[in-house]
Design a protein around this motif. Structure first.
Motif, PDB file in Angstrom:
ATOM      1  N   PRO A   1       0.810  -1.228   0.000  1.00  8.07           N
ATOM      2  CA  PRO A   1       0.000   0.000   0.000  1.00  8.07           C
ATOM      3  C   PRO A   1       0.838   1.270   0.000  1.00  8.07           C
ATOM      4  CG  PRO A   1      -0.899  -1.607   1.533  1.00  8.07           C
ATOM      5  CD  PRO A   1       0.405  -2.164   1.056  1.00  8.07           C
TER       6      PRO A   1
ATOM      7  N   GLU B   1      -1.472   2.572  -4.398  1.00  7.77           N
ATOM      8  CA  GLU B   1      -2.758   2.492  -3.718  1.00  7.77           C
ATOM      9  C   GLU B   1      -3.494   1.219  -4.133  1.00  7.77           C
ATOM     10  OE1 GLU B   1      -6.677   5.296  -2.925  1.00  7.77           O
ATOM     11  OE2 GLU B   1      -5.030   5.979  -4.196  1.00  7.77           O
TER      12      GLU B   1
ATOM     13  N   PHE C   1      -4.515  10.011  -0.122  1.00  4.18           N
ATOM     14  CA  PHE C   1      -3.941   8.745   0.329  1.00  4.18           C
ATOM     15  C   PHE C   1      -2.708   8.955   1.206  1.00  4.18           C
ATOM     16  CE2 PHE C   1      -1.176   4.990  -0.561  1.00  4.18           C
ATOM     17  CZ  PHE C   1      -1.946   4.058   0.102  1.00  4.18           C
TER      18      PHE C   1
END
Length: 293
Positions: A178, A182, A283
């Motif tokens: 991650p 993403e 993110f």
């Protein structure tokens, strides 16, 4: 094997007589659901559904594996259900009851066999590597209508889930963490939901929606419609019980479509709200928050 507590003769007669007068113990209409709530966990792929006093938790996971020899271009998708003794005394560990078997089969036919998840998108290297997606369904509280609640939880968990991104360069497969890339959502084709009707009387003259555990113990038969918001029927499960007139079934199917659209709108709203909540700052902000924790 421990037996489930059965209602007394007076309770059965009271419920049956009330239904003959189109009355339910909780004051609902015959075609009305109990309050349906959907929440998501901190991790992607965790969904909890509360339907009255019935509560179901679904968790989706993915791991790399080898595809089946007869389906070399497809990934693997499985659904596992668990009804523990904490839910009801009649449930035992590693000894599936009839309720658990029927729940597993209905979820299997509704979600997996209907092609809701695009399994071809899970294949990474033909015949060698693919994603194996699994959904574990845990029943936390049982007060009737497990099928409908569990189906909503499974669909919501799969749509909420994110798998690690991967790429292939010069025959080398790379799976990214991650922090590197993403995670990506699953390739979802349609959202089927279950709507279960219970029939009462010698000829199933009275039909009601979303039966409680007490009503399920008194009913003379049941029928589960599995369909999506476009009206496409995935399955109709009429497992024994009293025979039901064809016109009555068509009426139940029409009402079921209305309820499926309502459930679909609720799931879409909750997914949009969760996405908006997670997207604050992007993110990288989420990664920074994770590091701070």
């Amino acid at each position: 094997m421990p037996r489930e507590h059965e209602p007394s003769l007076n309770e059965k007669q009271f419920v049956t007589q009330a239904l003959q007068e189109n009355l339910r113990l909780d004051g609902r209409e015959l075609d009305q659901y109990r309050p349906l709530e959907l929440t998501f966990g901190d991790q992607h792929g965790v969904a909890e559904v509360t339907l009255g006093k019935t509560k179901v938790l679904a968790r989706a996971t993915a791991e790399l594996t080898v595809p089946y020899p007869d389906r070399p271009l497809d990934g693997i998708f499985t659904i596992s259900t668990e009804l523990s003794p904490m839910t009801a005394p009649s449930f035992e560990v590693n000894r599936p009851t009839e309720t658990e078997v029927l729940l597993s089969r209905l979820l299997e036919k509704t979600v997996r066999r209907s092609g809701a998840l695009d399994t071809e998108s899970l294949c990474l290297v033909a015949g060698k590597q693919c994603w194996s997606v699994r959904v574990d369904v845990h029943v936390l509280s049982h007060d009737g209508n497990l099928t409908d609640a569990a189906c909503v939880a499974v669909v919501a968990a799969l749509r909420h889930f994110r798998r690690p991104d991967a790429s292939i360069a010069q025959g080398v497969l790379t799976v990214y963490t991650p922090a590197e890339r993403e995670p990506v959502p699953l390739s979802w084709l349609h959202s089927p939901y279950c709507v279960t009707w219970s029939f009462f009387g010698d000829e199933g003259a009275t039909a009601l929606l979303d039966a409680t555990w007490l009503e399920e113990q008194v009913r003379a038969g049941s029928c589960t419609f599995s369909m999506n918001q476009h009206g496409e029927i995935c399955q109709i499960a009429k497992l024994g019980g009293v025979p039901v007139d064809a016109v009555a079934l068509l009426q139940c199917a029409s009402v079921s479509l209305t309820r499926v659209k309502e459930i679909s709108d609720l799931v879409d709203r909750r997914l949009a709200e969760d996405l908006k909540r997670r997207d604050k700052g992007g993110f990288m902000a989420e990664l920074r928050a994770e590091n701070d924790r």
